[in-house]
Design a protein around this motif. Structure first.
Motif, mmCIF file in Angstrom:
data_model
loop_
_atom_site.group_PDB
_atom_site.id
_atom_site.type_symbol
_atom_site.label_atom_id
_atom_site.label_comp_id
_atom_site.label_asym_id
_atom_site.label_seq_id
_atom_site.Cartn_x
_atom_site.Cartn_y
_atom_site.Cartn_z
ATOM 1 N N GLU A 128 17.545 -9.855 -9.264
ATOM 2 C CA GLU A 128 16.425 -10.110 -8.234
ATOM 3 C C GLU A 128 16.898 -9.627 -7.083
ATOM 4 O OE1 GLU A 128 13.338 -10.514 -9.222
ATOM 5 O OE2 GLU A 128 13.895 -10.980 -11.399
ATOM 6 N N ALA A 129 18.140 -9.601 -6.456
ATOM 7 C CA ALA A 129 18.660 -9.056 -5.242
ATOM 8 C C ALA A 129 18.758 -7.617 -5.353
ATOM 9 C CB ALA A 129 19.994 -9.804 -5.103
ATOM 10 N N GLN A 130 18.537 -6.951 -6.520
ATOM 11 C CA GLN A 130 18.895 -5.620 -6.295
ATOM 12 C C GLN A 130 17.490 -4.694 -5.880
ATOM 13 O OE1 GLN A 130 17.745 -3.134 -10.374
ATOM 14 N NE2 GLN A 130 19.879 -3.325 -10.492
ATOM 15 N N MET A 131 17.856 -3.944 -5.035
ATOM 16 C CA MET A 131 16.936 -3.292 -4.485
ATOM 17 C C MET A 131 16.160 -2.287 -5.366
ATOM 18 S SD MET A 131 16.509 -4.569 -1.546
ATOM 19 C CE MET A 131 15.306 -3.284 -0.580
ATOM 20 N N PRO A 132 15.147 -1.906 -5.508
ATOM 21 C CA PRO A 132 14.393 -0.803 -6.308
ATOM 22 C C PRO A 132 15.001 0.675 -5.744
ATOM 23 C CG PRO A 132 12.767 -2.374 -5.619
ATOM 24 C CD PRO A 132 13.822 -2.679 -4.694
ATOM 25 N N ARG A 133 15.196 1.473 -6.817
ATOM 26 C CA ARG A 133 15.583 2.522 -6.622
ATOM 27 C C ARG A 133 15.012 3.763 -7.180
ATOM 28 N NH1 ARG A 133 21.790 2.407 -8.081
ATOM 29 N NH2 ARG A 133 21.739 4.530 -8.543
ATOM 30 N N ARG A 134 14.939 5.033 -6.821
ATOM 31 C CA ARG A 134 14.149 6.004 -7.179
ATOM 32 C C ARG A 134 14.693 6.047 -8.840
ATOM 33 N NH1 ARG A 134 9.658 6.396 -4.463
ATOM 34 N NH2 ARG A 134 10.184 6.542 -2.168
ATOM 35 N N ALA A 135 13.965 6.409 -9.796
ATOM 36 C CA ALA A 135 14.240 6.323 -11.459
ATOM 37 C C ALA A 135 15.320 7.538 -11.519
ATOM 38 C CB ALA A 135 13.020 6.824 -12.055
ATOM 39 N N ARG A 136 15.231 8.631 -10.567
ATOM 40 C CA ARG A 136 16.171 9.862 -10.851
ATOM 41 C C ARG A 136 17.375 9.528 -10.166
ATOM 42 N NH1 ARG A 136 12.491 12.547 -6.596
ATOM 43 N NH2 ARG A 136 13.457 11.715 -4.653
ATOM 44 N N SER A 137 17.655 8.438 -9.623
ATOM 45 C CA SER A 137 19.015 7.934 -8.966
ATOM 46 C C SER A 137 19.986 7.280 -10.243
ATOM 47 C CB SER A 137 19.191 7.143 -7.799
ATOM 48 O OG SER A 137 18.193 5.905 -8.192
#
Length: 57
Positions: free
Chosen positions: A29-38
């Motif tokens: 839950e602490a993981q920040m969302p990232r762009r799928a391409r990353s």
């Protein structure tokens, strides 16, 4: 939450997602969302293979 079944990125590369790898019991839950391409969707090494993803809103 969706299970990753194929080898390719399952959503548009600009989509914000959170992923769960094989070594994780649940999403961090602490993981920040990232762009799928990353993310490396083709990674097959057991510990870092993406098994599930969810779109971040």
């Amino acid at each position: 939450m969706r299970r990753v079944l194929g080898d390719a990125c399952p959503v548009d590369g600009k989509t914000l997602v959170q992923v769960r790898c094989l070594f994780e019991q649940d999403f961090d839950e602490a993981q920040m969302p990232r762009r799928a391409r990353s993310w490396d969707w083709l990674e097959k090494v057991e510990a870092t293979a993406i098994t599930h993803f969810r779109v971040a809103f």
